[in-house]
Write an enzyme that holds these catalytic residues in place. Structure first.
Site, PDB file in Angstrom:
ATOM      1  N   TYR A  63     -17.379 -16.215 -39.877  1.00 27.35           N
ATOM      2  CA  TYR A  63     -16.463 -15.569 -38.933  1.00 27.35           C
ATOM      3  C   TYR A  63     -16.091 -16.513 -37.784  1.00 27.35           C
ATOM      4  O   TYR A  63     -14.939 -16.587 -37.383  1.00 27.35           O
ATOM      5  CB  TYR A  63     -17.088 -14.286 -38.390  1.00 27.35           C
ATOM      6  N   GLU A 100     -18.170  -5.939 -37.279  1.00 26.45           N
ATOM      7  CA  GLU A 100     -19.543  -5.926 -36.801  1.00 26.45           C
ATOM      8  C   GLU A 100     -20.420  -6.586 -37.844  1.00 26.45           C
ATOM      9  O   GLU A 100     -20.220  -6.394 -39.048  1.00 26.45           O
ATOM     10  CB  GLU A 100     -20.012  -4.500 -36.555  1.00 26.45           C
TER      11      GLU A 100
END
Ligand SMILES: CC(C)(COP(=O)(O)OP(=O)(O)OC[C@H]1O[C@@H](n2cnc3c(N)ncnc32)[C@H](O)[C@@H]1OP(=O)(O)O)[C@@H](O)C(=O)NCCC(=O)NCCS
Length: 195
Positions: A112, A100
């Site tokens: 990411y 997250e």
């Protein structure tokens, strides 16, 4: 990278306090170590430059934290550490890694995405802060299992004379691996960004 130990926690925390808006405490890192999470540090010349923490849960894992010392950022270290954590998870037969991230953390989001994570959810106002709340983006990265072995050359025969293309009893399904069909998150209570 090498395993993080309790002796590294001071140095890791110092980086964390410097680079994170909502840093983990020393106790958070110690808890991660005591819970046998996969905690790794990158060290050069006797100084820790970065760290990452992965929490395994059955055949999935959650990247809880990753950080690079301010003077070492934008040199490829964050990506190298992230890819190494994914390799570590793959080596432990995990099939997916979640994380997250604050929607406002553009550096981490770009990292990411570049490593193969895809966005799978949005939690509005999830992170508490003075201005109300920041949104959390949930991301996942599938870790494909190795491909099954190639079939033998066409026309070749087994020792019993049965063509090799025909499966024998007990062979069906070999080389396959069941992949959980749900995308369920590992339940965690938290108030800060993870991963
Ligand atoms: C996120 C973080 C770990 C990236 O580490 P890094 O070593 O600087 O990253 P890299 O040099 O490997 O960069 C990899 C990619 O990330 C992205 N990126 C990294 N820093 C960026 C920045 N300041 N702005 C935009 N994109 C950035 C880019 O896509 C970059 O690829 P590129 O260099 O080919 O353009 C680092 O910025 C950091 O420690 N931030 C504070 C802690 C944090 O936010 N952690 C994540 C949440 S727990």
């Amino acid at each position: 990278m090498r395993d993080m130990t309790l002796a590294d926690v001071d140095a890791v925390s110092a980086i964390e306090q410097a680079v994170q808006d909502y840093p983990w405490t020393r106790g958070n890192f110690a808890d991660a170590l005591n819970n046998d999470y996969l905690c790794r540090v990158d060290e050069a010349g006797g100084a820790i430059r970065g760290y990452a923490v992965l929490m395994p849960a059955m055949d999935e894992a959650e990247l809880l934290n990753i950080g690079v010392a301010a003077d070492q950022q934008r040199k490829g270290l964050g990506r190298a550490m992230l890819l190494e954590m994914l390799d570590l998870a793959r080596g432990k037969n995990m099939i997916r890694v979640f994380l997250e991230v604050r929607a406002s953390n553009t550096a981490a989001l770009a990292l990411y995405h570049s490593a193969g994570f895809v966005e799978i959810g949005l939690r509005k106002g999830y992170y508490r802060n003075a201005g109300g709340g920041d949104d959390a983006i949930t991301m996942a990265c599938a870790l494909p299992s190795p491909p099954p072995p190639l079939p033998p050359a066409e026309g070749s025969l087994r020792s019993n004379g049965v063509p090799t293309g025909v499966p024998l009893a007990g062979e069906v399904g070999e080389g396959r691996r069941e992949v959980a069909s749900n995308n369920s998150m590992i339940p965690l209570s938290r108030s800060r960004e993870r991963g």
